[in-house]
Design a protein around this motif. Sequence first.
Motif, PDB file in Angstrom:
ATOM      1  N   ALA A   1      24.548  15.408 112.003  1.00  0.00           N
ATOM      2  CA  ALA A   1      24.256  16.521 111.471  1.00  0.00           C
ATOM      3  C   ALA A   1      25.047  16.647 110.260  1.00  0.00           C
ATOM      4  O   ALA A   1      26.190  16.315 110.339  1.00  0.00           O
ATOM      5  CB  ALA A   1      24.079  17.594 112.316  1.00  0.00           C
ATOM      6  N   ALA A   2      24.680  17.335 109.427  1.00  0.00           N
ATOM      7  CA  ALA A   2      25.291  17.445 108.146  1.00  0.00           C
ATOM      8  C   ALA A   2      25.733  19.196 107.877  1.00  0.00           C
ATOM      9  O   ALA A   2      24.803  19.823 108.288  1.00  0.00           O
ATOM     10  CB  ALA A   2      24.767  16.945 106.670  1.00  0.00           C
ATOM     11  N   PHE A   3      26.720  19.191 107.421  1.00  0.00           N
ATOM     12  CA  PHE A   3      27.245  20.564 107.174  1.00  0.00           C
ATOM     13  C   PHE A   3      27.750  20.846 105.887  1.00  0.00           C
ATOM     14  O   PHE A   3      28.691  19.965 105.412  1.00  0.00           O
ATOM     15  CB  PHE A   3      28.183  21.040 108.170  1.00  0.00           C
ATOM     16  N   ALA A   4      27.647  21.796 105.173  1.00  0.00           N
ATOM     17  CA  ALA A   4      28.317  22.229 103.859  1.00  0.00           C
ATOM     18  C   ALA A   4      29.512  22.849 103.849  1.00  0.00           C
ATOM     19  O   ALA A   4      30.313  22.950 102.914  1.00  0.00           O
ATOM     20  CB  ALA A   4      27.228  22.487 102.885  1.00  0.00           C
ATOM     21  N   SER A   5      29.922  23.446 104.997  1.00  0.00           N
ATOM     22  CA  SER A   5      30.693  24.725 104.958  1.00  0.00           C
ATOM     23  C   SER A   5      32.032  24.460 105.679  1.00  0.00           C
ATOM     24  O   SER A   5      32.998  25.285 105.964  1.00  0.00           O
ATOM     25  CB  SER A   5      30.027  26.054 105.920  1.00  0.00           C
ATOM     26  N   LEU A   6      32.225  23.137 106.251  1.00  0.00           N
ATOM     27  CA  LEU A   6      33.444  22.826 106.814  1.00  0.00           C
ATOM     28  C   LEU A   6      34.500  22.460 105.824  1.00  0.00           C
ATOM     29  O   LEU A   6      34.553  21.887 105.033  1.00  0.00           O
ATOM     30  CB  LEU A   6      33.289  21.509 107.542  1.00  0.00           C
ATOM     31  N   ASP A   7      35.715  23.146 105.994  1.00  0.00           N
ATOM     32  CA  ASP A   7      36.751  23.057 105.193  1.00  0.00           C
ATOM     33  C   ASP A   7      37.637  21.910 105.513  1.00  0.00           C
ATOM     34  O   ASP A   7      38.553  22.135 106.378  1.00  0.00           O
ATOM     35  CB  ASP A   7      37.625  24.388 105.062  1.00  0.00           C
ATOM     36  N   MET A   8      37.592  20.847 104.855  1.00  0.00           N
ATOM     37  CA  MET A   8      38.389  19.769 105.505  1.00  0.00           C
ATOM     38  C   MET A   8      39.703  19.810 104.809  1.00  0.00           C
ATOM     39  O   MET A   8      40.636  19.229 105.491  1.00  0.00           O
ATOM     40  CB  MET A   8      37.877  18.321 104.523  1.00  0.00           C
ATOM     41  N   ASP A   9      40.247  20.653 103.937  1.00  0.00           N
ATOM     42  CA  ASP A   9      41.551  21.040 103.596  1.00  0.00           C
ATOM     43  C   ASP A   9      42.185  21.684 104.855  1.00  0.00           C
ATOM     44  O   ASP A   9      43.188  21.430 105.182  1.00  0.00           O
ATOM     45  CB  ASP A   9      41.716  21.957 102.247  1.00  0.00           C
ATOM     46  N   ALA A  10      41.309  22.590 105.328  1.00  0.00           N
ATOM     47  CA  ALA A  10      41.976  23.375 106.630  1.00  0.00           C
ATOM     48  C   ALA A  10      42.161  22.350 107.828  1.00  0.00           C
ATOM     49  O   ALA A  10      42.945  22.311 108.570  1.00  0.00           O
ATOM     50  CB  ALA A  10      40.938  24.340 106.893  1.00  0.00           C
ATOM     51  N   VAL A  11      41.245  21.463 107.901  1.00  0.00           N
ATOM     52  CA  VAL A  11      41.098  20.335 108.893  1.00  0.00           C
ATOM     53  C   VAL A  11      42.521  19.662 108.572  1.00  0.00           C
ATOM     54  O   VAL A  11      43.318  19.332 109.682  1.00  0.00           O
ATOM     55  CB  VAL A  11      39.885  19.380 108.987  1.00  0.00           C
ATOM     56  N   ASP A  12      42.807  18.913 107.441  1.00  0.00           N
ATOM     57  CA  ASP A  12      43.937  18.309 107.177  1.00  0.00           C
ATOM     58  C   ASP A  12      45.190  19.058 107.262  1.00  0.00           C
ATOM     59  O   ASP A  12      46.153  18.449 107.670  1.00  0.00           O
ATOM     60  CB  ASP A  12      43.975  17.802 105.598  1.00  0.00           C
ATOM     61  N   ASP A  13      45.192  20.235 107.004  1.00  0.00           N
ATOM     62  CA  ASP A  13      46.279  21.356 107.251  1.00  0.00           C
ATOM     63  C   ASP A  13      46.639  21.141 108.818  1.00  0.00           C
ATOM     64  O   ASP A  13      47.806  21.296 108.938  1.00  0.00           O
ATOM     65  CB  ASP A  13      46.181  22.764 106.731  1.00  0.00           C
ATOM     66  N   TYR A  14      45.691  21.297 109.597  1.00  0.00           N
ATOM     67  CA  TYR A  14      45.902  21.319 110.947  1.00  0.00           C
ATOM     68  C   TYR A  14      46.434  20.097 111.400  1.00  0.00           C
ATOM     69  O   TYR A  14      47.501  20.007 112.211  1.00  0.00           O
ATOM     70  CB  TYR A  14      44.436  21.491 111.553  1.00  0.00           C
ATOM     71  N   ILE A  15      45.864  18.958 110.970  1.00  0.00           N
ATOM     72  CA  ILE A  15      46.306  17.525 111.283  1.00  0.00           C
ATOM     73  C   ILE A  15      47.948  17.766 111.212  1.00  0.00           C
ATOM     74  O   ILE A  15      48.431  17.012 111.830  1.00  0.00           O
ATOM     75  CB  ILE A  15      45.751  16.455 110.804  1.00  0.00           C
ATOM     76  N   ARG A  16      48.138  18.002 109.943  1.00  0.00           N
ATOM     77  CA  ARG A  16      49.812  18.077 109.732  1.00  0.00           C
ATOM     78  C   ARG A  16      50.624  18.512 110.605  1.00  0.00           C
ATOM     79  O   ARG A  16      51.954  18.300 110.642  1.00  0.00           O
ATOM     80  CB  ARG A  16      49.919  18.049 108.127  1.00  0.00           C
ATOM     81  N   THR A  17      50.174  19.554 111.434  1.00  0.00           N
ATOM     82  CA  THR A  17      51.012  20.217 112.293  1.00  0.00           C
ATOM     83  C   THR A  17      50.967  19.767 113.666  1.00  0.00           C
ATOM     84  O   THR A  17      51.724  20.082 114.558  1.00  0.00           O
ATOM     85  CB  THR A  17      50.562  21.709 112.478  1.00  0.00           C
ATOM     86  N   GLN A  18      50.068  18.472 114.002  1.00  0.00           N
ATOM     87  CA  GLN A  18      50.106  18.067 115.349  1.00  0.00           C
ATOM     88  C   GLN A  18      50.863  16.671 115.381  1.00  0.00           C
ATOM     89  O   GLN A  18      51.011  16.005 114.415  1.00  0.00           O
ATOM     90  CB  GLN A  18      48.563  17.713 115.516  1.00  0.00           C
ATOM     91  N   SER A  19      51.228  16.307 116.475  1.00  0.00           N
ATOM     92  CA  SER A  19      51.729  15.027 116.723  1.00  0.00           C
ATOM     93  C   SER A  19      51.313  14.667 118.323  1.00  0.00           C
ATOM     94  O   SER A  19      50.869  15.346 119.049  1.00  0.00           O
ATOM     95  CB  SER A  19      53.421  15.356 116.885  1.00  0.00           C
TER      96      SER A  19
END
Length: 207
Positions: free
Chosen positions: A32-50
Amino acid sequence: TGVLAVREDDHPANALAERAWREWRERGCSSAAFASLDMDAVDDYIRTQSVEPYFPDFHDFIYEHKILFGVVTQRMGRIVETILRRQGLERIPVFANQIDVEPFTIRLRFPYFNVMSCQDCPSCNLYHLKRFRRPGVPLIFVGEKGQDVCAASAADLVFARGELRRRCEESGLAHHAIHNLRDVERILEGMILTGELERLPRKEGVE
């Protein structure tokens, strides 16, 4: 599964993934496709994880003993793969749901949804366990989620914590209770040294 120190309920893709999966359960779709997902926010989240603290040592241990290894997860592959790559663990295969970035659109794909005529999970870990099965080779599963019980039931050796441990105890499924991957390494090392791992009864042919 269960190797990343990540809370599944706090990454930005989760709400959309949950909504998409519920829609697909009703319609039988696979993306399914979405136009509203903020990938910058996803990438910011990834940077905090290990990965969890013992994961790199565990990876070295299984590599030394030539144990084939993969990550099966209900998470989005982009998140898991990026975290592993940052830790220098990019050669580990990951079987997960996917986020594809297209022009003006973010597409969520669940390639392993409903592959065994079951719609209980967005990604079927049992399907992967059956694919990993090799004649004469013990199949090992490490997990922590309650929905992992299906995959655990197909494994020859199970290490469980969290909700999976509770489900195993309730159902009588044989398992080793663990707190972390250091426990898994310690138990496996003992089984390898004593030859117990090679003598482990196999569930080959069991559906």
